[in-house]
Each structure stands twice: as structure tokens, then as C-alpha cells.
Design an enzyme around this catalytic site. Structure first.
Site, short mmCIF file in Angstrom:
data_model
loop_
_atom_site.label_atom_id
_atom_site.label_comp_id
_atom_site.label_asym_id
_atom_site.label_seq_id
_atom_site.Cartn_x
_atom_site.Cartn_y
_atom_site.Cartn_z
N LYS A 177 -15.57 10.70 -6.42
CA LYS A 177 -15.03 12.05 -6.54
C LYS A 177 -14.03 12.33 -5.44
O LYS A 177 -14.21 11.91 -4.29
CB LYS A 177 -16.18 13.08 -6.46
CG LYS A 177 -17.00 13.20 -7.73
CD LYS A 177 -17.99 14.34 -7.60
CE LYS A 177 -18.74 14.55 -8.91
NZ LYS A 177 -19.70 15.67 -8.80
N ARG A 252 -27.73 6.18 -12.94
CA ARG A 252 -27.48 6.51 -11.53
C ARG A 252 -28.73 7.14 -10.90
O ARG A 252 -29.11 6.78 -9.78
CB ARG A 252 -26.28 7.45 -11.45
CG ARG A 252 -25.88 7.90 -10.06
CD ARG A 252 -24.53 8.61 -10.17
NE ARG A 252 -24.24 9.48 -9.05
CZ ARG A 252 -23.64 9.09 -7.94
NH1 ARG A 252 -23.29 7.82 -7.78
NH2 ARG A 252 -23.36 9.95 -6.97
N HIS A 275 -22.50 10.71 -2.00
CA HIS A 275 -22.73 12.15 -1.88
C HIS A 275 -22.09 12.66 -0.60
O HIS A 275 -22.26 12.07 0.47
CB HIS A 275 -24.23 12.46 -1.84
CG HIS A 275 -24.91 12.34 -3.17
ND1 HIS A 275 -26.27 12.19 -3.30
CD2 HIS A 275 -24.40 12.34 -4.43
CE1 HIS A 275 -26.58 12.10 -4.58
NE2 HIS A 275 -25.46 12.19 -5.28
N TYR A 284 -34.02 13.32 -4.48
CA TYR A 284 -34.76 12.11 -4.80
C TYR A 284 -36.04 11.98 -3.98
O TYR A 284 -36.93 11.23 -4.34
CB TYR A 284 -33.86 10.87 -4.64
CG TYR A 284 -32.74 10.91 -5.65
CD1 TYR A 284 -32.99 10.67 -7.00
CD2 TYR A 284 -31.45 11.24 -5.27
CE1 TYR A 284 -31.97 10.74 -7.93
CE2 TYR A 284 -30.43 11.31 -6.21
CZ TYR A 284 -30.70 11.07 -7.53
OH TYR A 284 -29.70 11.16 -8.46
#
Length: 305
Positions: A177, A252, A275, A284
Site C-alpha cells: 500500500k 493473508r 502494516h 492476531y
């Protein structure tokens, strides 16, 4: 004033924040919703005159129109970013969105697959479609192995280039990203499937101009689309008789979940996923606690006493 401010905001997001076109369009849409509300409410003021009360009224308005809490929270994020930009550029003296609160949304844990379910999906690759083309079978196998092994977003997988493969060092370069690059380790299984695809099939395929460096190609020699990968995975999950809500992103989530379950350091997982904030990766740890509880419920003899 709105049009000039939005145009400047768009340039800022692209040039200074390096955000994707999809994200830029979403932020711009958020600001235009606010401007439209002000007109409909009979308050056609410029962004320099907007108050916190008007922002809160806009949020109530979109909620009454049926916008979900999560969509409201995302819209508020876009509006906050817009007014922070205006204040940094000295286009407004006060940021009215600074105290704008997003609605509380329950944090939904994403679906993930067990190792056995991942294997079951990949084992169905030869049964996908009607033509049973060996090249497509090997491409799909390599694609899924890479997505799971490296925790790639679907956009990162379809955009993966030959020039980003560094197998001799055991990693790939991923463009994530905001055009941010990261290095991700890649395992021997994924390397083996990619090499077989390249050596036995891809090098003999006709390749469209401009797609020479793209790793995974369709029958016309062009890069795969995200929609195509979504359809492939949906069908493979059906063939494997897996009832969960599966998408490319599930691979993912599974990658990250299995790392955390295995005791991986959260910062390392954050780095591999790309991230920006550790807060995003922390979901997670919740998955891990759910997993541990399930194990206790199933296997601990004293849990139900």
C-alpha cells in the site's frame, strides 16, 4: 472553496502520503459527502467555516440513511485527514474534526484457514475449470502457495514481478500500500512451484506488451486481475467443501494467524505484513487467544468441571 480544497487534498494524498488511487478516491468521496450534506441542510459554507456540531450532524445524517457503523468510522477518518491537511496548509485556523468521535464498532475477527484447509484448497487446483490446462494448474498452485507462504495482499500477488524475486537470498520484494516496498521471506515450496511455472510454462507463453515482467499471467499473456483470483479461490473452496467465507485475503489472515499461533514476534509479523501500525497487527493476538480457548474447551479434561 470546496473544489479547490479537495483538489489540493488529492495532490497531498498522492504526492506526500503516497496513497493508492483507491484510497485517495475514498477520502475524496468522504469530503464530498460532507459538502453535499451541508448544502442539503441549508448551510452551504466553505470548509473554513465548518463546525464540530455540523460534522456531528453529518454523521447522524449518514447513519439515518443506513450507513453502517464501520462505514461511518471510515468516513470520519477521511474527514479528519482532510481537516488536518487544511490546518497544516494554514487554510483553516482551527480543526473542527479534532474532537469528532467515530461510532464504536465491534472488532470482528477475520476468518482464517487451518493448515489442513489450506492444503485441501490447493489440492483442488487440478480440478478447477473444464480444460485442465497444465499451465493454468501450475500457475494457480504457485500463486496460492506464494500468497499463503508470504502473506500477500491479492493486489501484491497479481502485481508481483520477475524482477522482485530474489530466490538466491530467500526473499521477494513486495510493493504494498502507498507504493511502499518491503522484503518478505519465501519458503522452498513456493520457490519450487514458481520456478516450475516459469521454466515449464511461462517462458513458452505469448506475453502481451507491457506485461513482460509480471509473474502470473492469464491465457492472453496479461497479468491476472484481483477479481479473477477471488473467483479462483471461491471455486476451489467450494470444491474442497469448505463452508467458511473465503476470499484471497483469507490466505493473508491465515499466514499471520499461523505465525502468531507458532509464537512469532508481533513486530516481525507486522513487518512481513507491511502494516503501518502495530495496532493493526494486534488483532492476531486476539485470534491466538480464541484459538487457545478452543484448544482448552476441546482437550482439557478439567475445563468443564
Amino acid at each position: 472553496m470546496w473544489e479547490a480544497s479537495v483538489n489540493g487534498f488529492r495532490v497531498h494524498l498522492r504526492m506526500e502520503r503516497s496513497l493508492s488511487q483507491h484510497t485517495i478516491e475514498a477520502y475524496e468521496r468522504d469530503v464530498r459527502v460532507l459538502a453535499r450534506y451541508l448544502v442539503q441542510a441549508g448551510k452551504p459554507v466553505g470548509p473554513e467555516s465548518v463546525t464540530l456540531e455540523e460534522l456531528e450532524a453529518c454523521v447522524r445524517w449518514v447513519a439515518e440513511l443506513g450507513m453502517t457503523a464501520s462505514s461511518q468510522a471510515r468516513m470520519i477518518s477521511g474527514i479528519r485527514t482532510f481537516f488536518r491537511y487544511l490546518q497544516r496548509e494554514d487554510l483553516i485556523s482551527h480543526d473542527p474534526a479534532q474532537l469528532l468521535e467515530a461510532p464504536k464498532t465491534p472488532r470482528k475477527l477475520p476468518d482464517f484457514l487451518s493448515v489442513e484447509e489450506i492444503d485441501a484448497i490447493i489440492e483442488q487446483v487440478p480440478n478447477y475449470g473444464t480444460e485442465k490446462d497444465p499451465a493454468i494448474i501450475q500457475r494457480n498452485t504457485a500463486l496460492l502457495e506464494t500468497m499463503y507462504c508470504c502473506g500477500l495482499r491479492v493486489s501484491e500477488a497479481v502485481g508481483l514481478r520477475l524482477s522482485q524475486l530474489h530466490f538466491h537470498d530467500g526473499y521477494i520484494r513486495v510493493l504494498g500500500k502507498g507504493d511502499k516496498e518491503r522484503l518478505v521471506p519465501i519458503g522452498r515450496s513456493a520457490i519450487g512451484h514458481i520456478n516450475r511455472y516459469r521454466e515449464e510454462f511461462r517462458q513458452f507463453a505469448p506475453i502481451a506488451r507491457g506485461h513482460e515482467d509480471i509473474l502470473f499471467l492469464n491465457r492472453r499473456g496479461k497479468g491476472l486481475t484481483r477479481v479473477m483470483v477471488f473467483l479462483i479461490i471461491k471455486e476451489l473452496a467450494r470444491l474442497a467443501n469448505i463452508k467458511k467465507n473465503i476470499s484471497p485475503h483469507t490466505f493473508r489472515h491465515s499466514f499471520a494467524t499461523h505465525l502468531v499461533e507458532g509464537g512469532a514476534d508481533l513486530v516481525a509479523v507486522q513487518e512481513m505484513l507491511g502494516h503501518e501500525s502495530i495496532t493493526t497487527t494486534e488483532i492476531y493476538t486476539h485470534l491466538n487467544r480464541e484459538y487457545l480457548r478452543d484448544m482448552l474447551v476441546q482437550f482439557h479434561p478439567g475445563f468443564h468441571r
